[in-house]
Every structure is written in C-alpha cells, then in structure tokens.
Design an enzyme around this catalytic site. Structure first.
Site, PDB file in Angstrom:
ATOM      1  N   ARG A  89      -4.521  51.512  28.520  1.00 55.53           N
ATOM      2  CA  ARG A  89      -3.266  52.237  28.654  1.00 55.53           C
ATOM      3  C   ARG A  89      -3.513  53.551  29.388  1.00 55.53           C
ATOM      4  O   ARG A  89      -3.137  53.697  30.544  1.00 55.53           O
ATOM      5  CB  ARG A  89      -2.633  52.462  27.269  1.00 55.53           C
ATOM      6  CG  ARG A  89      -1.238  53.055  27.334  1.00 55.53           C
ATOM      7  CD  ARG A  89      -0.495  52.940  26.011  1.00 55.53           C
ATOM      8  NE  ARG A  89      -1.115  53.690  24.922  1.00 55.53           N
ATOM      9  CZ  ARG A  89      -0.600  53.759  23.693  1.00 55.53           C
ATOM     10  NH1 ARG A  89       0.510  53.089  23.390  1.00 55.53           N
ATOM     11  NH2 ARG A  89      -1.197  54.460  22.746  1.00 55.53           N
TER      12      ARG A  89
ATOM     13  N   TYR B 144      32.687  36.865  18.349  1.00 56.51           N
ATOM     14  CA  TYR B 144      32.566  36.371  19.722  1.00 56.51           C
ATOM     15  C   TYR B 144      31.817  35.044  19.797  1.00 56.51           C
ATOM     16  O   TYR B 144      30.863  34.799  19.052  1.00 56.51           O
ATOM     17  CB  TYR B 144      31.808  37.390  20.584  1.00 56.51           C
ATOM     18  CG  TYR B 144      32.543  38.675  20.830  1.00 56.51           C
ATOM     19  CD1 TYR B 144      33.645  38.723  21.675  1.00 56.51           C
ATOM     20  CD2 TYR B 144      32.117  39.856  20.225  1.00 56.51           C
ATOM     21  CE1 TYR B 144      34.309  39.933  21.912  1.00 56.51           C
ATOM     22  CE2 TYR B 144      32.771  41.054  20.455  1.00 56.51           C
ATOM     23  CZ  TYR B 144      33.864  41.087  21.300  1.00 56.51           C
ATOM     24  OH  TYR B 144      34.519  42.274  21.533  1.00 56.51           O
TER      25      TYR B 144
ATOM     26  N   MET C  76      29.631  45.346  18.996  1.00 55.83           N
ATOM     27  CA  MET C  76      29.134  46.669  19.374  1.00 55.83           C
ATOM     28  C   MET C  76      29.244  47.668  18.231  1.00 55.83           C
ATOM     29  O   MET C  76      28.329  48.467  17.993  1.00 55.83           O
ATOM     30  CB  MET C  76      29.883  47.196  20.595  1.00 55.83           C
ATOM     31  CG  MET C  76      29.397  48.557  21.069  1.00 55.83           C
ATOM     32  SD  MET C  76      30.285  49.183  22.504  1.00 55.83           S
ATOM     33  CE  MET C  76      29.636  48.110  23.793  1.00 55.83           C
TER      34      MET C  76
ATOM     35  N   LYS D 135       6.540  61.607  17.336  1.00 53.30           N
ATOM     36  CA  LYS D 135       7.217  61.308  18.597  1.00 53.30           C
ATOM     37  C   LYS D 135       8.484  60.497  18.336  1.00 53.30           C
ATOM     38  O   LYS D 135       8.701  59.994  17.234  1.00 53.30           O
ATOM     39  CB  LYS D 135       6.270  60.549  19.534  1.00 53.30           C
ATOM     40  CG  LYS D 135       5.749  59.233  18.983  1.00 53.30           C
ATOM     41  CD  LYS D 135       4.702  58.631  19.906  1.00 53.30           C
ATOM     42  CE  LYS D 135       4.179  57.322  19.322  1.00 53.30           C
ATOM     43  NZ  LYS D 135       3.179  56.687  20.196  1.00 53.30           N
TER      44      LYS D 135
END
Length: 380
Positions: free
Chosen positions: A137, A272, A320, A40
């Site tokens: 779950r 930053y 980023m 998955k």
C-alpha cells in the site's frame, strides 16, 4: 431546529462502553506497548465531537488520522498530544504540519525531499517512516534490510525532517490460517530487524510500531513500541469469524422510528421492483431510515430488526429514506415506536459485524457509512 431532537433516525454512541473498551485494550497490552487510538473517518463514523473528549478523559495522548484536515480538527477539539497522519499530505502543506505539530507518514525518499523543500527555513516536519513489509500500500520497500536501513538513514539526514519512528501495517493479522500466520510473522520480523539495524548505527529513530487491532489481539509482541488500535476500540471485530475474548462492547447503536402501520391482504407487493409479495394477511410497519442514511440497500429482504423486544424481518427493497418490516408477530406496534437496526432491545442484540457479514461486507464499512444526516446522540 436541532436535528438531534427530531428522532427520525439516529445513532446512539455509548461513551461508557468506549472508555471501558480502551481500558480492556490497555489491559491486553499490559504495559508492553503504548496506545495509539486511530480516529480517522470521523472516529469510524462514531463522531469526533463526542468521541475525542471521551478519549481524552480516558487519558489517551496519541492519535492517528487519515489526513491533515482530520488532524487539525483534533487540535481544535483540544488534543495537545501526538497526532500521526497515516495517509498523504501534499508537500506544500508542510508549514501547516509544523504549525499544528503533526507527525507525517513518509512513504519514500522523494516525498520526504519534497516536504523538506516546502519547509520554512530552520523548521522541521516530525515524521514516521512507513515501511512496506507486504501490504503493498504505502512505504519504502526492499527485500534487503540493509537497503531499507540506508533509505531510512537518507530520509533522516534531510535537513527539514525529524524522523522519530518507523512503522508498518499487518495485512492478514486477523486470519488464523497457518500460511497467513507465517506471513504476519515474516512482516513482524522484517520491521523488527530494520529497527535493530537502525539502532546499531545510532540513527536516532526512536520508535517502531506494527500492531494494528488484529495484531494486538492475535500477535501481541513487546517489540512494538505502540499498538495502533482502531476498530476494536469501537467494539467491532477485525474478522467477524474470530472471537476477541476481551469483553469489548459495540459503541454504536443505530435506531429509527415507525412512521406508519398498516394491514394488507395476501398478494400485495411491497416497495420498488415488487421483490416481495405477501402470502397472507400482513401487518407492515414503515421505518424512517434508508440507504441515504447509510443503511445498505443490500439488506433488502434479508436483514432483521428489533422492535418492542422482538425480531421483525425487512420486506421489500430498502428505499432512500424508508424501509418496511413485517410486524405481524409483534403485538401493539404503533407509530413512534423505536426500531433498532443494530444494537440491543431487551434481551436481543444485532451487531454491525453480523449485519455486514450477511451481505458480504465488514462492520467497519457499515459504521463508517452511516451518513452525516443521522445525528449522533452521545450517552454516558
């Protein structure tokens, strides 16, 4: 332009290590239970396009995924064996489950009935019934084994359902605390007792599986017909604090390039927020990777990387698309040099597990979070 040729930031996926990990896990199972490879989330971030063919070459014939989109993708990649969806599929998609011959997890009787209502006449959906033994779950839940048995029988009796197995998920199998070991044993005994009851009334439900990665490493049990292995196939630990002892190797390495090197004097702020200020003359290398690539901002001023076979510390906040490292102690660093965020360089190694642990996360989250703009380079 092929993004795999850019060499800005990339993930190297070592398929030879993957195949060896599969072999080592099979040795661990020792023929006591079959192997279900959990693929998955794009094979835990490693990339289905390269990983699935390698698993097929290794003889894997049973896979588990999160949803129907992932299941259909496996069929398109050439998987002809069994595929189990561990998560939710809307009942209206029953025709697709049948068309692609996919096994659906059944979470409760009403859901099974809805699936049946959406099946074409005369067709059945292959299913494994999820049993909640303590994870809270998904799955049918009761303190009574007989009630669980009766619910399974009601589900199996539905005309559009072909109930082939039952399964549960172990919630603390990675823990070595005595109370957690006892909890795991209770979960195992409950699901095995249910299977014995179903066998006793001739239910026709053939298989039971409860061993996840941690279960197979620390609670191996021949009563589980399959082991659903995920994270260990990719060489990471269910729990960073516990050794696996099998010789498993991390399959993914994350790398990027130095884009600029500069020398600044003492008292210069970096990135930053001015969270880092140089205390001496410092050589700074800018690296072409950031949190948009999946490298966590929480590693700002905390993590180390490898460059030219040596360690260098991240200084200032991760941006980023870029981050900065102190290479004052690494000679001859220049533009274009390869920086290893996790993986090996020379005799040094940084693992995704240890990196994630340093900011309170797990290796699963780190590798799954490497963004799609980072190309996967497959290496045999």
């Amino acid at each position: 332009m092929n993004k795999k040729e850019l060499k800005r930031a990339w993930a190297e996926i070592h398929l030879d290590r993957l195949k060896n990990n599969i072999s080592l896990c099979r040795e661990r199972l020792d023929g006591r239970c079959g192997l279900i490879c959990v693929v998955k989330a794009n094979c835990y971030g490693h990339g289905a396009e390269g990983v699935i063919p390698a698993m097929l070459e290794a003889g894997v014939d049973f896979f588990a995924v999160s949803n129907i989109i992932e299941a259909i993708e496996l069929r398109e990649l050439g998987v002809t064996g069994s595929i189990l969806i561990l998560g939710y599929t809307p009942p209206r998609n029953a025709p697709e489950l049948i068309r692609y011959d996919i096994i659906q997890a059944i979470t409760e009787y009403d859901y099974a009935a809805e699936l049946c209502g959406c099946c074409p006449t005369g067709k059945t959906v292959r299913c494994h019934i999820a049993v909640d033994t303590g994870m809270s779950r998904i799955g049918i839940r009761s303190d009574s084994v007989l009630e669980l048995r009766d619910t399974c029988l009601r589900i199996a009796a539905l005309g559009g359902i072909s109930a082939e197995g039952i399964f549960t998920h172990l919630s603390v199998a990675d823990s070595d605390k005595p109370e957690d070991i006892a909890y795991t044993r209770d979960q195992i005994e409950l699901i095995c007792s249910l299977k014995a009851e179903l066998d006793g009334v001739g239910s026709g439900i053939k298989s039971v599986h409860f061993l996840n990665s941690a279960g197979a490493m620390y609670h191996i049990d021949p009563r589980s017909d399959y082991a659903r292995l995920g994270i260990v196939l990719y060489g990471l630990k269910p729990d960073y604090s516990r050794a696996l002892g099998l010789g498993l190797e991390p399959v993914m390495e994350l790398k990027a390039c130095v884009s600029q090197v500069k020398t600044v004097e003492a008292g210069v702020s970096v990135s930053y927020g001015r969270t880092f200020v140089t205390e001496r003359e410092t050589r700074i290398a800018t690296v072409s990777i950031g949190y948009a690539d999946g490298y966590p901002r929480l590693l700002s001023n905390r993590a180390r990387v490898l460059v030219r076979g040596r360690e260098a510390k991240i200084i200032g906040r991760v941006c980023m698309d870029q981050l900065m490292i102190d290479v004052s102690g690494v000679p001859d660093v220049r533009e274009g040099d390869v920086v290893t965020l996790f993986g090996r360089d020379g005799g040094l190694e940084i693992t995704a597990d240890e990196l994630a642990d340093s900011y309170g996360s797990i290796g699963y989250e780190l590798v799954c979070g490497i963004s799609q703009r980072v190309p996967r380079i497959y290496i045999n």
